[in-house]
Motif scaffolding. Structure first.
Motif, short mmCIF file in Angstrom:
data_model
loop_
_atom_site.label_atom_id
_atom_site.label_comp_id
_atom_site.label_asym_id
_atom_site.label_seq_id
_atom_site.Cartn_x
_atom_site.Cartn_y
_atom_site.Cartn_z
N PRO A 96 0.82 -1.22 0.00
CA PRO A 96 0.00 0.00 0.00
C PRO A 96 0.86 1.28 0.00
CG PRO A 96 -0.90 -1.57 1.57
CD PRO A 96 0.42 -2.13 1.11
N GLU A 97 1.94 1.28 0.79
CA GLU A 97 2.81 2.46 0.83
C GLU A 97 3.61 2.60 -0.46
OE1 GLU A 97 1.66 1.40 4.90
OE2 GLU A 97 2.58 0.20 3.33
N VAL A 98 4.03 1.48 -1.03
CA VAL A 98 4.74 1.53 -2.32
C VAL A 98 3.83 2.14 -3.38
CG1 VAL A 98 5.80 0.16 -4.17
CG2 VAL A 98 6.28 -0.40 -1.76
N THR A 99 2.59 1.69 -3.42
CA THR A 99 1.61 2.22 -4.39
C THR A 99 1.39 3.71 -4.19
OG1 THR A 99 0.54 0.06 -4.52
CG2 THR A 99 -0.75 1.96 -5.26
N ARG A 100 1.26 4.13 -2.93
CA ARG A 100 1.08 5.56 -2.62
C ARG A 100 2.28 6.37 -3.12
NH1 ARG A 100 3.33 8.57 1.29
NH2 ARG A 100 3.95 6.81 2.58
N PRO B 150 4.00 12.64 -7.39
CA PRO B 150 4.86 13.30 -8.38
C PRO B 150 5.98 14.14 -7.76
CG PRO B 150 2.79 14.47 -8.17
CD PRO B 150 2.67 13.24 -7.32
N GLY B 151 5.96 14.31 -6.44
CA GLY B 151 6.97 15.13 -5.78
C GLY B 151 8.26 14.40 -5.48
N ILE B 152 8.29 13.08 -5.72
CA ILE B 152 9.50 12.30 -5.47
C ILE B 152 9.93 11.60 -6.76
CG2 ILE B 152 8.84 11.95 -3.05
CD1 ILE B 152 8.25 8.96 -3.88
N ILE B 153 11.01 10.84 -6.68
CA ILE B 153 11.43 10.00 -7.80
C ILE B 153 10.62 8.71 -7.69
CG2 ILE B 153 13.37 8.81 -8.89
CD1 ILE B 153 13.58 11.94 -8.77
N ARG B 154 9.76 8.49 -8.67
CA ARG B 154 8.84 7.34 -8.61
C ARG B 154 9.48 6.13 -9.30
NH1 ARG B 154 3.48 10.29 -10.65
NH2 ARG B 154 5.02 11.18 -12.07
N ILE C 137 12.12 2.57 -4.19
CA ILE C 137 11.17 2.65 -3.08
C ILE C 137 11.19 1.35 -2.27
CG2 ILE C 137 8.71 2.79 -2.49
CD1 ILE C 137 8.45 4.70 -4.99
N GLU C 138 11.13 0.21 -2.96
CA GLU C 138 11.17 -1.08 -2.26
C GLU C 138 12.51 -1.27 -1.56
OE1 GLU C 138 10.15 -3.77 -5.42
OE2 GLU C 138 7.98 -3.54 -5.06
N SER C 139 13.57 -0.79 -2.17
CA SER C 139 14.90 -0.86 -1.55
C SER C 139 14.94 -0.04 -0.26
CB SER C 139 15.96 -0.36 -2.53
OG SER C 139 17.21 -0.28 -1.89
#
Length: 194
Positions: free
Chosen positions: A80-84, A89-93, A98-100
């Motif tokens: 859920p947090e990864v999806t959020r 758009p304010g971060i590097i998607r 993110i999982e790392s």
């Protein structure tokens, strides 16, 4: 010919006010707080393939999206947090980064409980900042034997996006090595903090 602070400053920060402020107040200052060290390591990993100014411009948004970079919180995150975050758009998607970050938070907690994250990282430089005395950017390496050792140790602990070039940039940013040019006003100031 006399040099003013703008021309004496390390050339890599250019004249962008955000970059100049980062250079003058943050970069190279010895950091001992484990949470702050982890945040900087994670942001350096997000930088992989990008310019640091891109991350710097998004740093406050990153901090909000990652709830202040508290590893205790992030270590519990899942899909859920990864999806959020992938929708922010304010971060590097980047799913992998993110999982790392979540896995790295779990690794951080193990190291912190075992021996302390800050002492563990600082042990790579013998516990004290290395004082480089470089007169030009051409003398600055992109990696060193120490950054290679740190990279291998981080990967063995479960970190990703922490190759030896990234870990050297991390060492510079956190003051593990003083890579301000000798002509830069920050060189002596940072050396005095050691």
């Amino acid at each position: 010919m006399e040099t003013n602070e703008n021309t004496a400053r390390c050339s890599w920060c250019g004249t962008d006010p955000l970059y100049v402020h980062y250079h003058d107040t943050d970069w190279g200052v010895p950091e001992r707080d484990p949470r702050a060290l982890w945040e900087k390591l994670i942001l350096d990993g997000f930088q992989a393939g990008l310019a640091w100014i891109t991350i710097l411009r998004k740093r406050e948004t990153f901090r909000a999206a990652f709830e202040g970079f508290h590893p205790e919180i992030i270590a519990t995150w899942g899909e859920p947090e990864v999806t959020r975050l992938l929708a922010d758009p304010g971060i590097i998607r980047h799913r992998g980064k993110i999982e790392s970050t979540i896995r790295s938070a779990q690794s951080y907690l193990r190291i912190e409980a075992r021996e302390g994250f800050s002492p563990w990282l600082w042990s790579f430089v013998g516990g004290a900042p290395l004082q480089a005395n470089r007169a030009s950017m051409a003398e600055v390496p992109t990696q060193t034997d120490i950054s290679l050792a740190m990279s291998k140790a981080l990967k063995a602990e479960g970190f990703n996006f922490c190759g030896p070039v990234i870990t050297y940039a991390f060492m510079q940013a956190t003051g593990m090595v003083n890579d301000h040019m000798t002509h830069c006003p920050s060189h002596a100031r940072v050396a005095a903090l050691a």
